[in-house]
Design a protein around this motif. Structure first.
Motif, PDB file in Angstrom:
ATOM      1  N   MET A 127       0.847  -1.193   0.000  1.00  0.00           N
ATOM      2  CA  MET A 127       0.000   0.000   0.000  1.00  0.00           C
ATOM      3  C   MET A 127       0.878   1.237   0.000  1.00  0.00           C
ATOM      4  SD  MET A 127      -3.005  -1.073   2.631  1.00  0.00           S
ATOM      5  CE  MET A 127      -2.309  -2.643   3.135  1.00  0.00           C
ATOM      6  N   SER A 128       0.519   2.185  -0.794  1.00  0.00           N
ATOM      7  CA  SER A 128       1.350   3.387  -0.850  1.00  0.00           C
ATOM      8  C   SER A 128       0.478   4.593  -1.131  1.00  0.00           C
ATOM      9  CB  SER A 128       2.414   3.227  -1.947  1.00  0.00           C
ATOM     10  OG  SER A 128       1.779   2.829  -3.153  1.00  0.00           O
ATOM     11  N   ALA A 129       1.036   5.762  -0.901  1.00  0.00           N
ATOM     12  CA  ALA A 129       0.263   6.984  -1.144  1.00  0.00           C
ATOM     13  C   ALA A 129       0.225   7.269  -2.640  1.00  0.00           C
ATOM     14  CB  ALA A 129       0.913   8.142  -0.394  1.00  0.00           C
ATOM     15  N   GLY A 130      -0.735   8.021  -3.048  1.00  0.00           N
ATOM     16  CA  GLY A 130      -0.816   8.360  -4.470  1.00  0.00           C
ATOM     17  C   GLY A 130      -2.226   8.227  -4.972  1.00  0.00           C
ATOM     18  N   GLY A 131      -2.474   8.739  -6.161  1.00  0.00           N
ATOM     19  CA  GLY A 131      -3.846   8.859  -6.631  1.00  0.00           C
ATOM     20  C   GLY A 131      -4.347   7.719  -7.484  1.00  0.00           C
ATOM     21  N   SER A 132      -3.557   6.659  -7.690  1.00  0.00           N
ATOM     22  CA  SER A 132      -4.018   5.608  -8.598  1.00  0.00           C
ATOM     23  C   SER A 132      -5.282   4.949  -8.089  1.00  0.00           C
ATOM     24  CB  SER A 132      -2.939   4.552  -8.769  1.00  0.00           C
ATOM     25  OG  SER A 132      -1.939   5.054  -9.594  1.00  0.00           O
ATOM     26  N   PRO A 133      -6.129   4.492  -8.960  1.00  0.00           N
ATOM     27  CA  PRO A 133      -7.404   3.916  -8.547  1.00  0.00           C
ATOM     28  C   PRO A 133      -7.218   2.609  -7.768  1.00  0.00           C
ATOM     29  CG  PRO A 133      -7.079   3.613 -10.896  1.00  0.00           C
ATOM     30  CD  PRO A 133      -5.954   4.455 -10.425  1.00  0.00           C
ATOM     31  N   LEU A 134      -8.212   2.314  -6.988  1.00  0.00           N
ATOM     32  CA  LEU A 134      -8.213   1.067  -6.223  1.00  0.00           C
ATOM     33  C   LEU A 134      -8.915   0.007  -7.052  1.00  0.00           C
ATOM     34  CD1 LEU A 134      -9.231   2.753  -2.889  1.00  0.00           C
ATOM     35  CD2 LEU A 134      -7.092   1.510  -3.253  1.00  0.00           C
ATOM     36  N   PRO A 135      -8.688  -1.286  -6.762  1.00  0.00           N
ATOM     37  CA  PRO A 135      -9.352  -2.322  -7.557  1.00  0.00           C
ATOM     38  C   PRO A 135     -10.867  -2.298  -7.351  1.00  0.00           C
ATOM     39  CG  PRO A 135      -8.198  -3.288  -5.691  1.00  0.00           C
ATOM     40  CD  PRO A 135      -7.811  -1.846  -5.728  1.00  0.00           C
ATOM     41  N   HIS A 195     -15.573  -6.356  -7.453  1.00  0.00           N
ATOM     42  CA  HIS A 195     -15.718  -7.720  -7.994  1.00  0.00           C
ATOM     43  C   HIS A 195     -14.364  -8.366  -8.273  1.00  0.00           C
ATOM     44  CE1 HIS A 195     -15.350  -5.648 -11.923  1.00  0.00           C
ATOM     45  NE2 HIS A 195     -14.858  -6.807 -12.321  1.00  0.00           N
ATOM     46  N   LEU A 196     -13.367  -7.548  -8.568  1.00  0.00           N
ATOM     47  CA  LEU A 196     -12.026  -8.116  -8.810  1.00  0.00           C
ATOM     48  C   LEU A 196     -11.440  -8.657  -7.506  1.00  0.00           C
ATOM     49  CD1 LEU A 196     -10.375  -5.644 -11.345  1.00  0.00           C
ATOM     50  CD2 LEU A 196     -11.284  -7.953 -11.741  1.00  0.00           C
ATOM     51  N   VAL A 197     -11.681  -7.909  -6.419  1.00  0.00           N
ATOM     52  CA  VAL A 197     -11.173  -8.388  -5.127  1.00  0.00           C
ATOM     53  C   VAL A 197     -11.901  -9.673  -4.738  1.00  0.00           C
ATOM     54  CG1 VAL A 197     -10.757  -7.779  -2.714  1.00  0.00           C
ATOM     55  CG2 VAL A 197     -10.702  -5.986  -4.458  1.00  0.00           C
ATOM     56  N   LEU A 198     -13.203  -9.701  -5.007  1.00  0.00           N
ATOM     57  CA  LEU A 198     -13.989 -10.884  -4.613  1.00  0.00           C
ATOM     58  C   LEU A 198     -13.568 -12.130  -5.398  1.00  0.00           C
ATOM     59  CD1 LEU A 198     -17.532  -9.275  -4.184  1.00  0.00           C
ATOM     60  CD2 LEU A 198     -16.092 -10.237  -2.389  1.00  0.00           C
ATOM     61  N   LEU A 246     -11.844  -1.094   1.094  1.00  0.00           N
ATOM     62  CA  LEU A 246     -11.642  -0.116   0.015  1.00  0.00           C
ATOM     63  C   LEU A 246     -11.946   1.303   0.492  1.00  0.00           C
ATOM     64  CD1 LEU A 246     -13.100  -2.221  -2.939  1.00  0.00           C
ATOM     65  CD2 LEU A 246     -10.728  -1.440  -2.699  1.00  0.00           C
ATOM     66  N   GLU A 247     -13.005   1.427   1.269  1.00  0.00           N
ATOM     67  CA  GLU A 247     -13.352   2.757   1.796  1.00  0.00           C
ATOM     68  C   GLU A 247     -12.240   3.295   2.690  1.00  0.00           C
ATOM     69  OE1 GLU A 247     -17.194   2.693   3.761  1.00  0.00           O
ATOM     70  OE2 GLU A 247     -18.068   2.005   1.846  1.00  0.00           O
ATOM     71  N   ALA A 248     -11.704   2.420   3.508  1.00  0.00           N
ATOM     72  CA  ALA A 248     -10.644   2.853   4.426  1.00  0.00           C
ATOM     73  C   ALA A 248      -9.426   3.311   3.634  1.00  0.00           C
ATOM     74  CB  ALA A 248     -10.282   1.714   5.380  1.00  0.00           C
ATOM     75  N   LEU A 249      -9.086   2.548   2.583  1.00  0.00           N
ATOM     76  CA  LEU A 249      -7.924   2.917   1.763  1.00  0.00           C
ATOM     77  C   LEU A 249      -8.163   4.258   1.070  1.00  0.00           C
ATOM     78  CD1 LEU A 249      -7.292  -0.615   0.250  1.00  0.00           C
ATOM     79  CD2 LEU A 249      -5.676   0.655   1.676  1.00  0.00           C
ATOM     80  N   GLY A 291      -6.355   8.059   1.202  1.00  0.00           N
ATOM     81  CA  GLY A 291      -5.661   8.424  -0.027  1.00  0.00           C
ATOM     82  C   GLY A 291      -4.585   7.429  -0.416  1.00  0.00           C
ATOM     83  N   LEU A 292      -4.764   6.163  -0.028  1.00  0.00           N
ATOM     84  CA  LEU A 292      -3.767   5.139  -0.344  1.00  0.00           C
ATOM     85  C   LEU A 292      -4.197   4.376  -1.591  1.00  0.00           C
ATOM     86  CD1 LEU A 292      -3.247   3.734   3.257  1.00  0.00           C
ATOM     87  CD2 LEU A 292      -1.649   5.165   1.978  1.00  0.00           C
ATOM     88  N   ARG A 293      -3.213   3.773  -2.246  1.00  0.00           N
ATOM     89  CA  ARG A 293      -3.592   2.854  -3.321  1.00  0.00           C
ATOM     90  C   ARG A 293      -3.136   1.463  -2.943  1.00  0.00           C
ATOM     91  NH1 ARG A 293       0.423   4.878  -8.127  1.00  0.00           N
ATOM     92  NH2 ARG A 293       2.368   4.185  -7.169  1.00  0.00           N
ATOM     93  N   ALA A 294      -3.823   0.467  -3.497  1.00  0.00           N
ATOM     94  CA  ALA A 294      -3.518  -0.913  -3.139  1.00  0.00           C
ATOM     95  C   ALA A 294      -3.911  -1.824  -4.278  1.00  0.00           C
ATOM     96  CB  ALA A 294      -4.289  -1.299  -1.877  1.00  0.00           C
TER      97      ALA A 294
END
Ligand SMILES: *Cc1c(COP(=O)(O)O)cnc(C)c1O
Length: 459
Positions: free
Chosen positions: A1-9, A12-15, A40-43, A47-50
């Protein structure tokens, strides 16, 4: 996990992740989906990406935390054997077996197997209670607070109940005799003074509005010095001369003479009944060593009035605890073996020598586990019976005492933090803090192997 603006998954992909599929198998679809959304909400909020794997791990932590049982076993090394906040009496195997039976299938709870008719759940324990106390009749409710409420409301509603000023006790914050009186619709008539109440004080208070005389066992404190109240026998005689019932709230109430086991004497319901009390109430999970329950024993006509009160239905005992209570009462039939078979009595009667020997075994591994972070000593201490048994009678015991290293600037804070580390273990260890030290009273350390096995985790 890191800072930055990239979108989160996407959810359905996580599931679809195999790790998350495994979570779904153990926690179910709804819980897993919710946990993934929360992760996902917490991330996002931080402002983190994962990636998918990191999100899955976070969801797993959410699930594990939420599903960790809240009823957790602990080691009670507080030195208070019957510790109300730690669940009071541990139950014997016989009671656990009986409770399990009652939990897992139908039982003859209010059902007379002889004639197939409806029975009375109190009958499951009433015979034993009568035999063990010498009473004519008995009834059981949720706890002793309920027993007191039921006695007062059944026998003295809208009337005055005469109690000594020295007995207006508070037990554990929420149970105060004056407030229970109110809720029972009785008017408290206080007599005497804090330290002394005479027979004539009761006598002068009795009038047309009086409903009962009551004695409350001052179980969690003692008034010493120039102090005194009339005996139970004197109060019973006075009550009966005036056609009034004499009620006793015994609190801890032991069913056996404890001095037989080398313990300080505690009043027994039998003694109160022999002195003339009409009803006596006491707890099931204090000195009796059973499940939470409130027991009332005494004269049949009065017990019948308690049983007819609609409050009885609201306060009644469930089948699981009734089963456990019956099993515990049966152990009392053999007082010779009681101290071996009843865990609370076994803990209360442990000899100081036995506890000291255990201390010599566990101190070295504790010392190794804490390294240089604390000074570790084995010292004599006093255990308490707890749950309102005489606070002035203490039992000889031994404790492992953990003190901050020499020169520690803030010993109070150090001790608090160290105690928190012990509570953070897989099976939390609860000790007692006194004099800037953490005291682990070993009297109640039954599972020594499990205690030692987790010492390595003391972070
Ligand atoms: C403990 C106690 C109670 C309350 O009993 P619970 O079983 O905790 O409800 C009431 N009266 C006295 C004197 C007690 O010691």
């Amino acid at each position: 996990m890191s800072a930055g603006g990239s979108p989160l998954p996407a959810v359905h992909l996580v599931l679809d992740d195999p790790g998350v599929k495994a979570l779904e198998a153990s926690y179910g679809r709804a819980e897993t989906v919710q946990a993934v959304r929360e992760a996902l909400e917490a991330l996002r909020a931080q402002g983190l990406r994962a990636d998918v794997g990191e999100t899955a791990q976070l969801a797993q932590r959410h699930l594990e935390q939420r599903h960790r049982p809240k009823v957790r076993r602990v080691f009670n090394l507080t030195g208070t054997v019957l510790h109300t906040n730690l669940g009071r009496a541990p139950l014997p195997a016989e009671a656990v077996a009986a409770a399990t039976l009652a939990m897992t299938g139908p039982v003859a709870l209010e059902f007379d197997l002889e004639n197939g008719r409806r029975g009375d759940r109190d009958d499951l324990v009433a015979d034993w209670l009568c035999r063990l106390t010498g009473a004519e009749a008995a009834t059981v409710v949720n706890n002793n607070a309920a027993a007191v409420l039921l006695m007062l409301n059944s026998l003295a509603a809208r009337r005055e109940v005469v109690v000594s000023r020295g007995e207006l006790v508070e037990i554990g914050g929420a149970f105060r005799i004056p407030e229970v009186m109110n809720r029972a619709q009785c008017r408290l008539r206080e007599v005497g003074t804090t330290n002394r109440t005479h027979r004539r004080d009761y006598e002068e208070a009795i009038g047309p509005k009086t409903g009962a005389l009551m004695k409350v066992h001052t179980s969690n404190y003692a008034i010493v010095g120039f102090a005194g109240v009339p005996t139970e026998g004197e109060l019973a005689k006075l009550a009966h001369e005036r056609d009034l019932p004499f009620l006793v709230d015994l609190g801890a109430g032991s069913l056996v003479a404890l001095e037989r086991y080398g313990l300080p004497h505690e009043p027994t319901p039998r003694e109160s009944l022999e002195a003339g009390a009409d009803l006596v109430s006491f707890s099931g999970d204090k000195l009796l060593g059973g499940p939470q329950a409130g027991i009332v024993v005494g004269r049949r006509v009065l017990i019948d009035r308690l049983k007819k009160n609609p409050l009885k239905r609201a306060l009644r005992l469930d089948k699981v605890r009734l089963a456990a209570l019956e099993a515990v009462l049966r152990l009392y039939a053999d007082p010779d073996r009681l101290a071996e078979r009843l865990p609370s009595l076994r803990l209360l009667t442990r000899s100081a020598a036995d506890i000291e020997a255990q201390g010599r075994r566990v101190r070295p591994p504790i010392l190794a586990a804490v390294g240089g972070r604390a000074r570790v000593a084995l010292e004599p201490c006093k255990s308490q019976i707890g749950s309102g048994a005489l606070p002035t009678d203490l039992l000889e015991s031994w404790a492992v005492v953990l003190r901050p290293p020499e020169g520690e600037k803030r010993p109070g804070r150090w001790t608090e933090a160290f105690a928190a580390a012990w509570r953070g273990l897989a099976v939390p260890v609860v000790g007692r803090i006194a004099d800037d030290a953490l005291w682990l009273d070993l009297r109640c350390l039954d599972d020594e192997a499990a205690f030692l096995a987790q010492l390595g985790d003391l972070g």
